[in-house]
Design an enzyme around this catalytic site. Structure first.
Site, PDB file in Angstrom:
ATOM      1  N   ASN A  34      -8.788  38.918  44.133  1.00 19.80           N
ATOM      2  CA  ASN A  34      -8.710  38.489  42.796  1.00 19.80           C
ATOM      3  C   ASN A  34     -10.333  38.030  42.173  1.00 19.80           C
ATOM      4  OD1 ASN A  34      -9.077  36.101  44.358  1.00 19.80           O
ATOM      5  ND2 ASN A  34      -7.691  34.858  42.993  1.00 19.80           N
TER       6      ASN A  34
ATOM      7  N   GLY B 275      -3.465  32.638  56.386  1.00 16.29           N
ATOM      8  CA  GLY B 275      -4.549  31.686  56.785  1.00 16.29           C
ATOM      9  C   GLY B 275      -4.141  30.846  58.021  1.00 16.29           C
TER      10      GLY B 275
ATOM     11  N   GLU C  27      -9.881  29.002  52.664  1.00 20.79           N
ATOM     12  CA  GLU C  27      -9.650  28.470  51.131  1.00 20.79           C
ATOM     13  C   GLU C  27      -8.300  29.139  50.621  1.00 20.79           C
ATOM     14  OE1 GLU C  27     -11.636  26.706  49.537  1.00 20.79           O
ATOM     15  OE2 GLU C  27     -13.239  26.547  50.723  1.00 20.79           O
TER      16      GLU C  27
ATOM     17  N   CYS D 195      -6.708  31.133  42.200  1.00 22.06           N
ATOM     18  CA  CYS D 195      -6.145  29.915  43.163  1.00 22.06           C
ATOM     19  C   CYS D 195      -6.240  28.401  42.525  1.00 22.06           C
ATOM     20  CB  CYS D 195      -6.874  29.727  44.410  1.00 22.06           C
ATOM     21  SG  CYS D 195      -8.788  29.761  43.996  1.00 22.06           S
TER      22      CYS D 195
HETATM   23  P1  NAP Z   1      -3.665  37.858  50.927  1.00 22.06           P
HETATM   24  O1  NAP Z   1      -2.449  38.747  50.673  1.00 22.06           O
HETATM   25  O2  NAP Z   1      -3.470  36.469  52.060  1.00 22.06           O
HETATM   26  O3  NAP Z   1      -5.107  38.680  51.452  1.00 22.06           O
HETATM   27  C1  NAP Z   1      -6.330  37.939  51.631  1.00 22.06           C
HETATM   28  C2  NAP Z   1      -7.067  38.721  52.617  1.00 22.06           C
HETATM   29  O4  NAP Z   1      -6.328  38.974  53.857  1.00 22.06           O
HETATM   30  C3  NAP Z   1      -7.117  40.432  52.320  1.00 22.06           C
HETATM   31  O5  NAP Z   1      -8.268  40.927  52.589  1.00 22.06           O
HETATM   32  C4  NAP Z   1      -5.849  40.749  53.254  1.00 22.06           C
HETATM   33  O6  NAP Z   1      -6.038  42.115  53.593  1.00 22.06           O
HETATM   34  C5  NAP Z   1      -6.225  40.005  54.603  1.00 22.06           C
HETATM   35  N1  NAP Z   1      -4.944  39.971  55.623  1.00 22.06           N
HETATM   36  C6  NAP Z   1      -3.752  40.380  55.285  1.00 22.06           C
HETATM   37  N2  NAP Z   1      -2.933  40.213  56.564  1.00 22.06           N
HETATM   38  C7  NAP Z   1      -4.103  39.814  57.362  1.00 22.06           C
HETATM   39  C8  NAP Z   1      -3.753  39.767  59.002  1.00 22.06           C
HETATM   40  N3  NAP Z   1      -2.849  39.961  59.444  1.00 22.06           N
HETATM   41  N4  NAP Z   1      -5.170  39.552  59.358  1.00 22.06           N
HETATM   42  C9  NAP Z   1      -6.145  39.617  58.814  1.00 22.06           C
HETATM   43  N5  NAP Z   1      -6.451  39.628  57.455  1.00 22.06           N
HETATM   44  C10 NAP Z   1      -5.169  39.735  56.827  1.00 22.06           C
HETATM   45  O7  NAP Z   1      -4.189  37.039  49.598  1.00 22.06           O
HETATM   46  P2  NAP Z   1      -4.109  37.811  48.310  1.00 22.06           P
HETATM   47  O8  NAP Z   1      -2.666  38.344  47.850  1.00 22.06           O
HETATM   48  O9  NAP Z   1      -5.102  39.005  48.282  1.00 22.06           O
HETATM   49  O10 NAP Z   1      -4.857  36.787  47.450  1.00 22.06           O
HETATM   50  C11 NAP Z   1      -4.119  35.774  46.580  1.00 22.06           C
HETATM   51  C12 NAP Z   1      -4.265  34.535  47.379  1.00 22.06           C
HETATM   52  O11 NAP Z   1      -5.502  34.158  47.612  1.00 22.06           O
HETATM   53  C13 NAP Z   1      -3.469  33.255  46.687  1.00 22.06           C
HETATM   54  O12 NAP Z   1      -2.650  32.686  47.520  1.00 22.06           O
HETATM   55  C14 NAP Z   1      -4.639  32.380  46.198  1.00 22.06           C
HETATM   56  O13 NAP Z   1      -4.468  31.328  45.679  1.00 22.06           O
HETATM   57  C15 NAP Z   1      -5.433  32.732  47.171  1.00 22.06           C
HETATM   58  N6  NAP Z   1      -6.968  32.380  46.923  1.00 22.06           N
HETATM   59  C16 NAP Z   1      -7.544  30.996  47.334  1.00 22.06           C
HETATM   60  C17 NAP Z   1      -8.928  31.002  46.688  1.00 22.06           C
HETATM   61  C18 NAP Z   1      -9.448  29.662  47.135  1.00 22.06           C
HETATM   62  O14 NAP Z   1     -10.766  29.556  47.269  1.00 22.06           O
HETATM   63  N7  NAP Z   1      -8.698  28.717  47.665  1.00 22.06           N
HETATM   64  C19 NAP Z   1      -9.393  31.824  45.955  1.00 22.06           C
HETATM   65  C20 NAP Z   1      -8.774  33.095  45.729  1.00 22.06           C
HETATM   66  C21 NAP Z   1      -7.442  33.309  46.031  1.00 22.06           C
HETATM   67  P3  NAP Z   1      -5.385  43.481  52.719  1.00 22.06           P
HETATM   68  O15 NAP Z   1      -6.471  44.041  52.251  1.00 22.06           O
HETATM   69  O16 NAP Z   1      -4.325  44.361  53.615  1.00 22.06           O
HETATM   70  O17 NAP Z   1      -4.651  42.666  51.731  1.00 22.06           O
END
Ligand code: NAP
Length: 470
Positions: free
Chosen positions: A149, A229, A244, A278
């Site tokens: 995002n 996470g 995060e 987020c």
């Molecule tokens: P996500 O599905 O958790 O993906 C985040 C990253 O993790 C991607 O690069 C993803 O790779 C990777 N990933 C997935 N499975 C993994 C594994 N088994 N091992 C290592 N890495 C892995 O999250 P998203 O859908 O992209 O983003 C939305 C989420 O992010 C929401 O929950 C949002 O709240 C959170 N977020 C939090 C913040 C904050 O600062 N707190 C900021 C922005 C977003 P892929 O390339 O395969 O997807």
């Protein structure tokens, strides 16, 4: 697009298409990295770490300043790429770039402020006659894993503080939006030894294991969803891990609020990047005394939002990242309506577009307020007074940020003290963030803080050096 390993473009025959969520066109393709490629990246980072260790803080800071100048020049081009790969409205992509440029500058500045302290050992039993000081040393190889995002800003919040503290880095950007992040890394790479900045492109579940388990990685800084996470933290062993994660941020609107200000906050908070953020406002908790007036104006202002082509400067609501994401939002809204919520506005899905949606008569058992809804949905929970508002705000597993609108200083302070979240803003919604502030949530929203100075604190190791002068 090629990925960047050891200062060179790294090619693979196997490629992954990156698709524009607005028009379905392929923006570019990237190499599909695997475990072996990750090993190459980690090795190159480890080797370059030794070289970077010998750079002066002056030289590191200058390198980051030079990259900052280049990033400023590339602002418009990279903003366009962000919009192409994420569907984010272009004015928000430009804002993301402005914040990223600022974050790079903050990191260049911080690179000159990383130092230890003298320790009064003689204040401890047996310490008389000792002189001691601490040093803040580079931690080693830092892996950043980022979501789709905010592909540039979230990447820079990991890479730039890590380099400021003289660590080598590996970025694994989201495979949904890796291109702008690779471009960012190329710019920084130009000013540092080969291998200080590496990118691995590929699916998280394929490249993740090596990044998490390889003993040559010293820290993982992850931004993304809660399940990933938690999985990373549970498997990372002795590595430092910061997380995060998701949010379910409340916006409390108390009875003495300036309603116009509150509506503006609700619009900005609920609909920024179509709610795929987020720290977006995920629950609007409003006092019954003003709920009807608030709702009337909120609906009126929501109707004005332009939905459509994210490249248009006037667009506020673009597509969600893909159709699956839009279907999840649709299900959550439909479940709420079936459980008794009133659909006041919106509620329709068209492909991966979802209308800005306002739901009234929400109760706390509905999925739409229990889970993190990643879409432009505003569930309204009506309450009687500040006590109930705080209770409901805290009734969530998350605790990222929060906002309260009130003209009553006592109620504002009560909310500030009692809301369980990493930040509480009075008269501002939760989407507010500056890049120097400590940012990071409580509860399931995460572990550790970002915001350059705070990220650096967890990217160094502290060594104590003592002299026995007796
Ligand atoms: P996500 O599905 O958790 O993906 C985040 C990253 O993790 C991607 O690069 C993803 O790779 C990777 N990933 C997935 N499975 C993994 C594994 N088994 N091992 C290592 N890495 C892995 O999250 P998203 O859908 O992209 O983003 C939305 C989420 O992010 C929401 O929950 C949002 O709240 C959170 N977020 C939090 C913040 C904050 O600062 N707190 C900021 C922005 C977003 P892929 O390339 O395969 O997807």
């Amino acid at each position: 697009m090629k990925t960047l390993i050891n200062g060179k473009y790294y090619e693979k025959n196997e490629r992954i298409d990156i698709v524009n969520p607005f028009n379905g066109q392929v923006v570019d393709d990237v190499p599909k990295c695997n475990k072996t490629d990750v090993k190459v990246a980690i090795k190159s980072a480890k080797n370059s770490q030794k070289i970077l260790n010998n750079w002066s803080a002056y030289k590191v800071s200058n390198g980051l300043y030079s990259a900052y100048e280049d990033l400023k020049r590339e602002k418009k081009k990279i903003a366009k790429t962000i919009t192409e790969e994420t569907g984010k409205p272009i004015k928000d992509s430009i804002m993301e770039m402005e914040r990223s440029i600022e974050t790079l500058k903050l990191s260049a500045e911080e690179g000159k402020r990383i130092y230890g302290e003298t320790i009064p050992l003689d204040a401890g039993l047996g310490g008389k006659g000792f002189f001691a000081f601490t040093q803040k040393l580079p931690l080693g190889v830092v892996v950043g894993i980022t979501p789709f995002n905010y592909p540039v800003n979230l990447a820079i919040h990991k890479i730039a503080p890590a380099i400021a503290a003289k660590n080598a880095t590996i970025l694994k950007p989201s495979i949904k939006a890796p291109i702008s992040a690779i471009r960012l890394c190329e710019i920084i790479d130009n000013y540092f030894p080969d291998g200080v900045v590496n990118t691995v492109t590929g699916y998280g579940d394929e490249v993740g294991d090596e990044l998490i388990l390889n003993p040559d990685v010293n820290k993982i800084t992850f931004t993304g969803s809660v399940p990933v996470g938690i999985m990373i933290k549970s498997r990372a062993g002795m590595k430092r891990v910061s997380l995060e994660l998701g949010g379910n941020d409340p916006l409390i609107i108390l009875k003495d609020t300036d309603i116009k200000k509150a509506v503006k906050g609700a619009i900005l908070g609920s609909y920024l990047y179509s709610g795929q953020i987020c720290m977006g406002v995920k629950r609007i908790i409003v006092d019954n005394e003003i709920a009807d007036d608030f709702l009337d104006l909120f609906v009126k202002e929501t109707k004005k939002l332009k939905i459509g082509d994210p490249m248009d400067m006037n667009t506020v609501i673009g597509p969600l990242i893909d159709e699956v994401a839009a279907e999840v939002v649709e299900r959550s809204v439909n479940n709420a309506i079936q459980s008794g919520a009133t659909l006041v506005y919106g509620g329709r899905r068209d492909g991966n577009f979802f209308q800005p949606t306002i739901l009234d008569d929400i109760n706390e058992d509905m999925d739409v307020v229990i889970n993190e809804t990643f879409g432009p949905v505003s569930p309204i929970i009506r309450v009687n007074g500040v006590d109930e508002a705080i209770k409901i705000a805290n009734n969530t597993e998350f605790g990222l940020q929060s906002g309260v609108f009130t003209e009553n200083i006592h109620d504002g302070l009560r909310c500030a003290n009692e809301i369980e979240a990493g930040s509480v803003f009075i008269n501002k919604q939760s989407t507010f963030r500056t890049d120097n502030m400590p940012f990071g949530g409580f509860k399931l929203s995460g572990v550790g803080k970002e915001g350059v100075k705070y990220a650096v604190e967890d990217m160094v190791k502290t060594k104590l050096i003592g002299f026995n002068l007796r």
